[in-house]
Design an enzyme around this catalytic site. Structure first.
Site, mmCIF file in Angstrom:
data_model
loop_
_atom_site.group_PDB
_atom_site.id
_atom_site.type_symbol
_atom_site.label_atom_id
_atom_site.label_comp_id
_atom_site.label_asym_id
_atom_site.label_seq_id
_atom_site.Cartn_x
_atom_site.Cartn_y
_atom_site.Cartn_z
ATOM 1 C CB SER A 155 -0.950 0.002 1.201
ATOM 2 O OG SER A 155 -1.885 -1.033 1.054
ATOM 3 C CB THR A 156 4.119 2.238 1.407
ATOM 4 O OG1 THR A 156 4.899 1.167 0.861
ATOM 5 C CG2 THR A 156 3.766 1.936 2.838
#
Length: 93
Positions: A18-19
């Site tokens: 997700s980063t």
């Protein structure tokens, strides 16, 4: 003990997940692949890439690009990265 002193940020391998979706989103916008309200089909929360199955934690159905980012949809971002293609994605990164 050693386990308490180990810096997991630099000693462990893991996918950025997700980063990294914000990088993919920026690339998609820069390359005019999608606009905020354009839709993405999440294929019942499963998408096969290179023999691996990318999964969402639930089936989002058809969602907008903005919703894909807010839900952090793995399937949507795998599909978006495929639309970008390796060369454009690499250049954007």
């Amino acid at each position: 003990p050693y386990s308490m002193r180990k810096n997991l940020c630099i000693t462990s391998n893991y996918e950025p997940g997700s980063t990294f979706k914000v990088i993919t989103a920026a690339s998609v916008i820069q390359e005019n692949i999608k606009k905020e309200q354009d839709s993405i089909e999440t294929d019942m929360g499963r998408y096969a890439v290179y023999g691996q199955v990318i999964k969402d934690h639930k089936d989002y159905g058809k969602i907008t690009f903005t919703e894909a980012l807010s839900y952090s949809s793995n399937v949507s971002f795998a599909k978006l990265a495929d639309e970008l293609g390796n060369e454009r994605f690499y250049r954007s990164i």
